[in-house]
Write an enzyme that holds these catalytic residues in place. Structure first.
Site, PDB file in Angstrom:
ATOM      1  N   TYR A 318      11.974  22.937  65.220  1.00  0.00           N
ATOM      2  CA  TYR A 318      12.163  22.545  66.627  1.00  0.00           C
ATOM      3  C   TYR A 318      11.451  21.252  66.984  1.00  0.00           C
ATOM      4  O   TYR A 318      11.237  20.991  68.175  1.00  0.00           O
ATOM      5  CB  TYR A 318      11.618  23.624  67.576  1.00  0.00           C
ATOM      6  CG  TYR A 318      11.919  25.046  67.211  1.00  0.00           C
ATOM      7  CD1 TYR A 318      13.227  25.541  67.281  1.00  0.00           C
ATOM      8  CD2 TYR A 318      10.905  25.916  66.825  1.00  0.00           C
ATOM      9  CE1 TYR A 318      13.492  26.864  66.957  1.00  0.00           C
ATOM     10  CE2 TYR A 318      11.168  27.237  66.504  1.00  0.00           C
ATOM     11  CZ  TYR A 318      12.465  27.699  66.569  1.00  0.00           C
ATOM     12  OH  TYR A 318      12.722  29.001  66.258  1.00  0.00           O
ATOM     13  N   CYS A 344       8.528  20.259  49.040  1.00  0.00           N
ATOM     14  CA  CYS A 344       9.410  19.159  48.659  1.00  0.00           C
ATOM     15  C   CYS A 344      10.584  19.029  49.627  1.00  0.00           C
ATOM     16  O   CYS A 344      11.732  19.334  49.284  1.00  0.00           O
ATOM     17  CB  CYS A 344       9.903  19.363  47.241  1.00  0.00           C
ATOM     18  SG  CYS A 344       8.519  19.447  46.121  1.00  0.00           S
ATOM     19  N   TYR A 373       5.372  33.189  66.777  1.00  0.00           N
ATOM     20  CA  TYR A 373       6.417  32.560  65.957  1.00  0.00           C
ATOM     21  C   TYR A 373       5.819  31.714  64.828  1.00  0.00           C
ATOM     22  O   TYR A 373       6.359  30.674  64.459  1.00  0.00           O
ATOM     23  CB  TYR A 373       7.370  31.738  66.837  1.00  0.00           C
ATOM     24  CG  TYR A 373       7.953  32.549  67.982  1.00  0.00           C
ATOM     25  CD1 TYR A 373       8.829  33.602  67.714  1.00  0.00           C
ATOM     26  CD2 TYR A 373       7.599  32.307  69.310  1.00  0.00           C
ATOM     27  CE1 TYR A 373       9.339  34.378  68.745  1.00  0.00           C
ATOM     28  CE2 TYR A 373       8.108  33.082  70.350  1.00  0.00           C
ATOM     29  CZ  TYR A 373       8.983  34.109  70.062  1.00  0.00           C
ATOM     30  OH  TYR A 373       9.487  34.873  71.081  1.00  0.00           O
TER      31      TYR A 373
HETATM   32  N1  LLP Z   1      13.437  38.715  75.124  1.00  0.00           N
HETATM   33  C1  LLP Z   1      14.472  38.287  74.383  1.00  0.00           C
HETATM   34  C2  LLP Z   1      15.761  38.935  74.516  1.00  0.00           C
HETATM   35  C3  LLP Z   1      14.292  37.203  73.495  1.00  0.00           C
HETATM   36  O1  LLP Z   1      15.318  36.773  72.777  1.00  0.00           O
HETATM   37  C4  LLP Z   1      13.018  36.580  73.393  1.00  0.00           C
HETATM   38  C5  LLP Z   1      12.801  35.456  72.480  1.00  0.00           C
HETATM   39  C6  LLP Z   1      11.963  37.087  74.181  1.00  0.00           C
HETATM   40  C7  LLP Z   1      12.211  38.152  75.051  1.00  0.00           C
HETATM   41  C8  LLP Z   1      10.570  36.512  74.137  1.00  0.00           C
HETATM   42  O2  LLP Z   1      10.521  35.191  74.516  1.00  0.00           O
HETATM   43  P1  LLP Z   1       9.089  34.474  74.683  1.00  0.00           P
HETATM   44  O3  LLP Z   1       8.388  35.119  75.828  1.00  0.00           O
HETATM   45  O4  LLP Z   1       8.348  34.685  73.408  1.00  0.00           O
HETATM   46  O5  LLP Z   1       9.433  33.069  74.904  1.00  0.00           O
HETATM   47  N2  LLP Z   1      11.105  30.945  67.381  1.00  0.00           N
HETATM   48  C9  LLP Z   1      11.147  30.203  68.613  1.00  0.00           C
HETATM   49  C10 LLP Z   1      11.277  31.104  69.808  1.00  0.00           C
HETATM   50  C11 LLP Z   1      12.483  32.003  69.766  1.00  0.00           C
HETATM   51  C12 LLP Z   1      12.535  32.995  70.902  1.00  0.00           C
HETATM   52  C13 LLP Z   1      13.623  33.969  70.733  1.00  0.00           C
HETATM   53  N3  LLP Z   1      13.732  34.968  71.761  1.00  0.00           N
HETATM   54  C14 LLP Z   1       9.907  29.319  68.690  1.00  0.00           C
HETATM   55  O6  LLP Z   1       9.110  29.323  67.767  1.00  0.00           O
HETATM   56  O7  LLP Z   1       9.731  28.582  69.647  1.00  0.00           O
END
Ligand code: LLP
Length: 413
Positions: A318, A344, A373
């Site tokens: 990202y 690599c 994450y």
């Molecule tokens: N609820 C649902 C349905 C979701 O899909 C997500 C995150 C959350 C709650 C929690 O969201 P948060 O509060 O953590 O923002 N890997 C990415 C983030 C992907 C989030 C996916 N869904 C990163 O590293 O930024």
């Protein structure tokens, strides 16, 4: 910010434990979390959403280490899960099944069966075929399922395009055009118990404005749906509250709770739920890594770390940036450097042209805000180990996941 992370006599400490001391025992790279910081975040989330009487369902995907999930269980939180693996973890951690919400666009039959057998509180349904599949499974198992319809509200969360979820054309949620059809199928089935609506508009959202917009729309829709005879008793507003990755932008629990409270006032008998992930654990974690080589180069020198994109994928995926701090604070000149990993791939960088105090080969650094994450997105690319996770509590620390080595993995081949 993580107030649990600070220099004491030039040494970077997590709570009362020097990160260098942990590094000597555990070996770099490793993830390190502050228990007190997580507890603090849980407490301020609860305090802010108290006025909405909201239930909090920790999004397990942000960090699903059992020790962290146990903290959520102990604090009385529920969970939002997206796979049978996460479901198993939250149940083992002691989160009651009725507090579990199962989200996701592609729930397999075996996953739905596991969730029905566990007796989870709510399925968030994201398509008509999924709804039909769940009805069939309930019939064959003679079970009833509590369901909400996740709608695509077509509101832009104004975040990175890879983590925005609530706009038209994204794969998430049922479009408003199909909502009537979904609700009437639910109403016709004796096995589904309608709870209400769910949304999740994206992640790392740093202003309350998109939440205001989505809540205003939801308020009108709920009024209309109730008039049409649908018993909407629950509203799940998802997660997405952004944290400060060093640019000063974040969304605090108070602001978002205030906006939700203001916009949803007047809707009676509506149980609100939220699903925060990053905002609970993101600030609590650092990735500790050592500089393998300092490579002088033109135009900029490289710090080549022993951590790579397989350990922390966010920058490669990202273009995310994680602030970097040396474990030893020294009075040295500042310099502009590139900080990269050993993999690599040219996407294996952590920071391009960043200004840091001059760091020597062999020194250790911490990449901040790596609690969410981070570890959960690791891979074994380049046949590397899955690195350890450590939890600090005061001056003590505990390895909460041991290193998974290439030798361990070779046993499967
Ligand atoms: N609820 C649902 C349905 C979701 O899909 C997500 C995150 C959350 C709650 C929690 O969201 P948060 O509060 O953590 O923002 N890997 C990415 C983030 C992907 C989030 C996916 N869904 C990163 O590293 O930024």
């Amino acid at each position: 910010m993580n107030q649990m992370l600070r220099y004491i006599e030039s040494e970077l400490y997590m709570e009362s434990a020097a990160l260098n001391r942990i590094a000597e025992q555990v070996g770099t790279p490793f993830y390190c979390y502050s228990k007190a910081n997580i507890e603090q975040q849980i407490a301020s989330c609860k305090a802010a959403f108290n006025r909405l009487d909201a239930t909090i369902h920790y999004a397990a995907k942000a960090n699903s280490n059992l020790s962290i999930l146990r903290m959520m269980a102990k604090a009385g939180l529920g969970a939002d899960v997206v796979s049978v693996g996460e479901l198993e973890r939250v149940i083992i951690a002691g989160i009651p099944a009725e507090k579990v919400i199962f989200s996701g666009v592609g729930k397999r039959k075996d996953e739905m069966v596991a969730a029905l057998n566990a007796g989870i509180g709510q399925f968030n349904l994201e398509s008509i075929p999924e709804l039909d599949a769940l009805i069939l499974l309930c019939e064959s198992l003679n079970k009833t399922a509590g369901v909400s319809v996740r709608i695509n509200p077509d509101v832009d969360g104004s975040t990175h395009r890879h983590i925005t979820t609530g706009v038209k054309g994204s794969k998430f949620g049922i479009s408003m055009e199909q909502l009537d059809q979904a609700l009437s199928r639910i109403g016709e089935s004796a096995h589904l118990q309608l709870r209400g609506l769910a949304v999740h508009i994206g992640s790392q959202i740093v202003t309350a404005a998109p939440y205001r917009k989505v809540c205003e729309r939801l308020r009108d829709w709920i009024v209309n749906l109730r008039r049409a005879g649908h018993a909407i008793t629950h509203l799940d507003l998802g997660g997405g509250f952004g944290i400060d990755y060093g640019d000063g932008n974040y969304l605090d629990f108070e602001s978002v709770a205030t906006v939700m409270h203001e916009t949803l006032q007047g809707l009676d008998n509506l149980q609100i739920a939220i699903e925060p992930g990053r905002s609970i654990v993101g600030n609590a974690g650092v990735l500790v890594s050592a500089v393998i080589f300092r490579k002088e180069d033109d135009p900029l020198p490289f710090l080549i770390l022993d951590a790579g994109m397989n350990d922390l994928m966010r920058p490669a995926l990202y273009q995310a940036s994680h602030p970097i701090q040396p474990l030893l604070e020294r009075k040295v000149e500042m310099e502009v450097v590139n900080v990269v990993g050993p993999i690599c791939e040219s996407t294996d960088f952590f920071s391009k042209a960043i200004t840091l105090p001059k760091i020597a080969q062999g020194e250790r650094v911490a990449l901040l805000q790596a609690g969410a994450y981070g570890a959960v997105m690791a891979s074994i690319y380049n046949s590397r180990d899955i690195i350890p996770e450590v939890m600090v509590d005061g001056d003590r620390f505990e390895t909460i996941r041991r290193r998974i080595t290439n030798h361990n993995l070779l046993e499967f081949e």
